[in-house]
Design an enzyme around this catalytic site. Structure first.
Site, PDB file in Angstrom:
ATOM      1  N   THR A 124      23.187  20.322  53.510  1.00 18.44           N
ATOM      2  CA  THR A 124      22.959  20.352  55.300  1.00 18.44           C
ATOM      3  C   THR A 124      23.921  19.658  56.159  1.00 18.44           C
ATOM      4  O   THR A 124      24.676  18.883  55.668  1.00 18.44           O
ATOM      5  CB  THR A 124      21.349  20.107  55.296  1.00 18.44           C
ATOM      6  OG1 THR A 124      21.427  19.758  56.620  1.00 18.44           O
ATOM      7  CG2 THR A 124      21.070  18.517  54.824  1.00 18.44           C
ATOM      8  N   ASP A 125      24.237  20.261  57.207  1.00 18.74           N
ATOM      9  CA  ASP A 125      24.999  19.652  58.253  1.00 18.74           C
ATOM     10  C   ASP A 125      24.164  18.184  58.606  1.00 18.74           C
ATOM     11  O   ASP A 125      25.124  17.560  59.236  1.00 18.74           O
ATOM     12  CB  ASP A 125      25.128  20.762  59.418  1.00 18.74           C
ATOM     13  CG  ASP A 125      23.788  21.172  60.028  1.00 18.74           C
ATOM     14  OD1 ASP A 125      22.750  20.661  59.562  1.00 18.74           O
ATOM     15  OD2 ASP A 125      24.233  22.089  60.811  1.00 18.74           O
ATOM     16  N   GLU A 126      22.804  18.246  58.299  1.00 15.90           N
ATOM     17  CA  GLU A 126      22.170  16.960  58.921  1.00 15.90           C
ATOM     18  C   GLU A 126      22.763  15.779  58.373  1.00 15.90           C
ATOM     19  O   GLU A 126      22.735  14.551  58.837  1.00 15.90           O
ATOM     20  CB  GLU A 126      20.917  16.992  58.586  1.00 15.90           C
ATOM     21  CG  GLU A 126      20.191  18.316  59.340  1.00 15.90           C
ATOM     22  CD  GLU A 126      18.425  17.933  59.642  1.00 15.90           C
ATOM     23  OE1 GLU A 126      18.203  16.640  59.506  1.00 15.90           O
ATOM     24  OE2 GLU A 126      18.107  18.925  60.036  1.00 15.90           O
ATOM     25  N   TYR A 148      15.120  12.412  55.431  1.00 11.25           N
ATOM     26  CA  TYR A 148      15.525  13.638  54.658  1.00 11.25           C
ATOM     27  C   TYR A 148      16.925  13.764  54.775  1.00 11.25           C
ATOM     28  O   TYR A 148      17.592  13.949  53.660  1.00 11.25           O
ATOM     29  CB  TYR A 148      15.003  14.951  55.727  1.00 11.25           C
ATOM     30  CG  TYR A 148      15.796  16.070  55.423  1.00 11.25           C
ATOM     31  CD1 TYR A 148      15.675  16.795  53.953  1.00 11.25           C
ATOM     32  CD2 TYR A 148      16.695  16.740  56.392  1.00 11.25           C
ATOM     33  CE1 TYR A 148      16.257  17.816  53.796  1.00 11.25           C
ATOM     34  CE2 TYR A 148      17.237  18.002  55.772  1.00 11.25           C
ATOM     35  CZ  TYR A 148      16.954  18.603  54.650  1.00 11.25           C
ATOM     36  OH  TYR A 148      17.909  19.706  54.261  1.00 11.25           O
ATOM     37  N   LYS A 152      19.361  13.673  51.329  1.00 10.46           N
ATOM     38  CA  LYS A 152      20.521  14.686  50.925  1.00 10.46           C
ATOM     39  C   LYS A 152      21.932  14.027  51.000  1.00 10.46           C
ATOM     40  O   LYS A 152      22.754  14.429  50.053  1.00 10.46           O
ATOM     41  CB  LYS A 152      20.497  15.733  52.109  1.00 10.46           C
ATOM     42  CG  LYS A 152      19.154  16.523  52.155  1.00 10.46           C
ATOM     43  CD  LYS A 152      18.866  17.529  50.730  1.00 10.46           C
ATOM     44  CE  LYS A 152      19.814  18.723  50.649  1.00 10.46           C
ATOM     45  NZ  LYS A 152      19.118  19.578  49.520  1.00 10.46           N
TER      46      LYS A 152
HETATM   47  P1  NAD Z   1      11.945  25.299  51.206  1.00 11.82           P
HETATM   48  O1  NAD Z   1      11.312  23.936  51.748  1.00 11.82           O
HETATM   49  O2  NAD Z   1      11.518  26.462  51.743  1.00 11.82           O
HETATM   50  O3  NAD Z   1      11.738  25.247  49.809  1.00 11.82           O
HETATM   51  C1  NAD Z   1      11.955  24.290  48.864  1.00 11.82           C
HETATM   52  C2  NAD Z   1      11.817  24.784  47.228  1.00 11.82           C
HETATM   53  O4  NAD Z   1      11.806  23.831  46.395  1.00 11.82           O
HETATM   54  C3  NAD Z   1       9.930  25.300  47.153  1.00 11.82           C
HETATM   55  O5  NAD Z   1       9.949  26.279  46.380  1.00 11.82           O
HETATM   56  C4  NAD Z   1       9.625  23.753  46.295  1.00 11.82           C
HETATM   57  O6  NAD Z   1       8.556  24.145  45.576  1.00 11.82           O
HETATM   58  C5  NAD Z   1      10.942  23.516  45.524  1.00 11.82           C
HETATM   59  N1  NAD Z   1      10.701  22.280  45.135  1.00 11.82           N
HETATM   60  C6  NAD Z   1      10.725  20.937  46.098  1.00 11.82           C
HETATM   61  N2  NAD Z   1      10.503  19.932  45.072  1.00 11.82           N
HETATM   62  C7  NAD Z   1      10.855  20.249  43.946  1.00 11.82           C
HETATM   63  C8  NAD Z   1      11.160  19.592  42.571  1.00 11.82           C
HETATM   64  N3  NAD Z   1      10.946  18.302  42.518  1.00 11.82           N
HETATM   65  N4  NAD Z   1      11.471  20.123  41.542  1.00 11.82           N
HETATM   66  C9  NAD Z   1      11.371  21.595  41.524  1.00 11.82           C
HETATM   67  N5  NAD Z   1      11.386  22.360  42.883  1.00 11.82           N
HETATM   68  C10 NAD Z   1      10.975  21.738  43.824  1.00 11.82           C
HETATM   69  O7  NAD Z   1      13.640  25.131  51.392  1.00 11.82           O
HETATM   70  P2  NAD Z   1      14.707  25.745  52.127  1.00 11.82           P
HETATM   71  O8  NAD Z   1      14.335  25.436  53.742  1.00 11.82           O
HETATM   72  O9  NAD Z   1      14.799  27.203  51.924  1.00 11.82           O
HETATM   73  O10 NAD Z   1      16.077  25.062  51.576  1.00 11.82           O
HETATM   74  C11 NAD Z   1      16.494  25.114  50.782  1.00 11.82           C
HETATM   75  C12 NAD Z   1      17.658  24.199  50.602  1.00 11.82           C
HETATM   76  O11 NAD Z   1      18.723  24.403  51.546  1.00 11.82           O
HETATM   77  C13 NAD Z   1      17.327  22.813  50.601  1.00 11.82           C
HETATM   78  O12 NAD Z   1      18.128  21.878  49.478  1.00 11.82           O
HETATM   79  C14 NAD Z   1      17.572  22.226  52.076  1.00 11.82           C
HETATM   80  O13 NAD Z   1      17.869  20.966  52.063  1.00 11.82           O
HETATM   81  C15 NAD Z   1      18.803  23.190  52.170  1.00 11.82           C
HETATM   82  N6  NAD Z   1      19.100  23.537  53.583  1.00 11.82           N
HETATM   83  C16 NAD Z   1      18.050  23.815  54.241  1.00 11.82           C
HETATM   84  C17 NAD Z   1      18.109  24.509  55.688  1.00 11.82           C
HETATM   85  C18 NAD Z   1      17.256  24.877  56.633  1.00 11.82           C
HETATM   86  O14 NAD Z   1      17.539  25.237  57.694  1.00 11.82           O
HETATM   87  N7  NAD Z   1      15.902  25.013  56.017  1.00 11.82           N
HETATM   88  C19 NAD Z   1      19.514  24.052  56.309  1.00 11.82           C
HETATM   89  C20 NAD Z   1      20.720  23.713  55.347  1.00 11.82           C
HETATM   90  C21 NAD Z   1      20.403  23.546  54.002  1.00 11.82           C
HETATM   91  O1  DAU Z   2      20.534  21.452  59.982  1.00 10.50           O
HETATM   92  C1  DAU Z   2      20.080  22.031  58.897  1.00 10.50           C
HETATM   93  C2  DAU Z   2      18.421  21.424  58.712  1.00 10.50           C
HETATM   94  O2  DAU Z   2      17.785  22.134  59.529  1.00 10.50           O
HETATM   95  C3  DAU Z   2      17.985  21.684  57.313  1.00 10.50           C
HETATM   96  O3  DAU Z   2      18.476  20.770  56.473  1.00 10.50           O
HETATM   97  C4  DAU Z   2      16.312  21.310  57.292  1.00 10.50           C
HETATM   98  O4  DAU Z   2      15.969  21.269  55.783  1.00 10.50           O
HETATM   99  C5  DAU Z   2      15.770  22.136  58.074  1.00 10.50           C
HETATM  100  O5  DAU Z   2      14.271  21.774  58.235  1.00 10.50           O
HETATM  101  C6  DAU Z   2      16.219  22.066  59.525  1.00 10.50           C
HETATM  102  O6  DAU Z   2      15.746  20.797  60.142  1.00 10.50           O
HETATM  103  P1  DAU Z   2      15.549  20.788  61.788  1.00 10.50           P
HETATM  104  O7  DAU Z   2      15.038  19.614  62.200  1.00 10.50           O
HETATM  105  O8  DAU Z   2      16.841  21.119  62.524  1.00 10.50           O
HETATM  106  O9  DAU Z   2      14.589  22.013  61.854  1.00 10.50           O
HETATM  107  P2  DAU Z   2      13.114  21.948  62.370  1.00 10.50           P
HETATM  108  O10 DAU Z   2      12.728  23.579  62.541  1.00 10.50           O
HETATM  109  O11 DAU Z   2      12.120  21.191  62.101  1.00 10.50           O
HETATM  110  O12 DAU Z   2      13.407  21.782  64.113  1.00 10.50           O
HETATM  111  C7  DAU Z   2      14.459  22.387  64.895  1.00 10.50           C
HETATM  112  C8  DAU Z   2      14.694  21.899  66.198  1.00 10.50           C
HETATM  113  O13 DAU Z   2      13.395  22.174  66.913  1.00 10.50           O
HETATM  114  C9  DAU Z   2      14.772  20.454  66.040  1.00 10.50           C
HETATM  115  O14 DAU Z   2      15.530  19.902  67.239  1.00 10.50           O
HETATM  116  C10 DAU Z   2      13.307  19.800  66.454  1.00 10.50           C
HETATM  117  C11 DAU Z   2      12.712  21.111  67.404  1.00 10.50           C
HETATM  118  N1  DAU Z   2      11.352  21.284  66.874  1.00 10.50           N
HETATM  119  C12 DAU Z   2      10.764  21.668  65.879  1.00 10.50           C
HETATM  120  C13 DAU Z   2       9.454  21.581  65.537  1.00 10.50           C
HETATM  121  C14 DAU Z   2       8.966  21.853  64.083  1.00 10.50           C
HETATM  122  C15 DAU Z   2      10.395  21.353  68.176  1.00 10.50           C
HETATM  123  O15 DAU Z   2      10.953  21.206  69.228  1.00 10.50           O
HETATM  124  N2  DAU Z   2       8.988  21.691  67.707  1.00 10.50           N
HETATM  125  C16 DAU Z   2       8.544  21.590  66.684  1.00 10.50           C
HETATM  126  O16 DAU Z   2       7.265  22.049  66.405  1.00 10.50           O
END
Ligand code: NAD
Ligand code: DAU
Length: 333
Positions: A124-126, A148, A152
């Protein structure tokens, strides 16, 4: 080609498995997923019966579970599995350390023992922290601010170390925020859409001025597909689109699309250590021949429509453990 995809029942993992079966019908996929609250086999209904699909329920941090999945002989590993929600990591970091760090270590060890041809870490960019101006490059220093992103970052460092020390063919990818159909309704976009569909207010943290960069599922899946085929081992690739949006701007767009006014906004206490802005430079990935194709508004309209048409999918998720989590989250702020 046989891929081990971990976390394939989650949001992007399941979209990616569907992308693979659509675009590479001869490839085989082993999906290793623990099925945490975020894992959902409903996401994979359409591929479940394919003779090229194998599901192993298990934990990436458990050596035996990983062995069961990898033992079937895999060419490449793509590690999507993670605990992913920042707010949950603030409340209960434990699972983040176990899955995101120790789980990655367990997979890297298994990759080494089994001589896999490629290991792709989905990150992730985070990990770079917040940036006021400009964009992060692949070589920007890590400065994670939440449990988190720190987990990562730890995993990404292990990936680098396994490449340097053992010559394991590792690639690390850093992506901006995902959005699209079937994202668990705790993240900003699906939470706000489903709240409004239930006639509930939307909780904007602070003033809502924070900025995120967004990528639609289809664009992201094409990026990983390209990296599988053309990525260079030992390299890092940023994945971004340039679609930078303030949270409040997204909120107002969703309100308008669903016919609500701003009285549905509830400004709530801010997230601790809330990163103000993420922005990522993805010129290197463009150099491989990728560019985003789905315009931001089109992706968001498609996402809203999907939640309108698939209440069966999200309604049942917004109960039980989900409600306990929300109660805890607001009490703790
Ligand atoms: P998600 O939270 O929707 O799903 C995570 C999946 O991982 C689930 O199916 C869960 O059951 C499985 N999992 C969790 N712990 C596990 C373990 N110990 N063993 C096996 N499986 C396990 O995830 P997402 O939001 O689709 O993110 C997928 C990947 O992309 C992650 O690595 C996340 O860090 C990365 N990522 C997410 C975002 C975002 O915006 N959501 C952005 C950048 C990177
Ligand atoms: O940047 C990549 C990341 O994006 C991933 O690595 C993470 O897995 C993913 O969860 C996501 O993180 P964020 O914290 O950016 O996503 P989230 O949807 O939780 O929040 C997006 C923005 O919205 C953030 O600035 C917080 C704000 N927010 C979020 C929630 C859930 C609100 O204002 N209200 C809310 O209820």
């Amino acid at each position: 080609m046989k891929l081990l995809i971990t976390g394939g029942a989650g949001f992007m993992g399941s979209n990616f498995i569907k992308h693979i079966f659509k675009n590479h019908p001869n490839w085989q996929v082993v999906n290793l997923d623990k099925l945490t609250y975020a894992g959902n086999l409903d996401n994979l209904k359409e591929v479940g019966d394919s003779p090229n699909y194998f599901f192993v329920r298990g934990d990436i941090a458990n050596k035996e579970d990983v062995k069961a999945a990898i033992g079937q002989g895999v060419d490449k590993i793509i590690n999507f599995a993670a605990e992913t929600h920042v707010d949950r990591s603030i409340l209960e970091p434990d699972a983040f350390i176990k899955t995101d760090i120790f789980g990655t270590y367990t997979l890297l060890e298994a990759a080494r023992e089994n001589n896999v041809a490629q290991y792709i870490q989905i990150s992730t960019d985070e990990v770079f922290g917040s940036i006021k101006n400009g964009s992060f490059s692949e070589s920007s220093p890590f400065a994670p601010n939440s449990p988190y992103s720190a987990s990562k970052a730890g995993a990404d460092h292990l990936c680098r170390a396994y490449f340097k020390t053992y010559n394991l063919p590792v690639i690390v990818t850093h992506s901006c925020n995902f959005y699209g159909p079937s994202q668990y309704p705790e993240k900003l976009i699906p939470l706000f859409i489903t709240n409004l569909l239930e006639n509930k207010k939307v909780p904007v943290y602070g003033e809502g001025n924070q900025m995120r960069e967004w990528i639609f599922t289809e664009d992201y899946c094409r990026a990983i597909d390209l990296i599988i085929e053309r990525g260079q081992v030992g390299e890092i690739y940023n994945i971004g689109t340039g679609y930078e949006k303030q949270n409040i701007e997204i909120t107002k767009f969703i309100l308008a699309e669903l016919g609500f006014d701003e009285s549905m906004i509830e400004y709530v206490k801010d997230r601790p250590a809330h990163d103000f802005r993420y922005s990522i430079n993805c010129e290197k990935l463009r150099g491989l021949g990728w560019k985003s194709e789905i315009p931001w508004d089109e992706g968001l309209r498609r996402t809203i429509k999907w939640y309108q048409e698939n209440e069966w999918w999200w309604k049942k998720l917004k109960s039980g453990e989900y409600l306990d989590y929300y109660k805890k989250q607001y009490q703790s702020r």
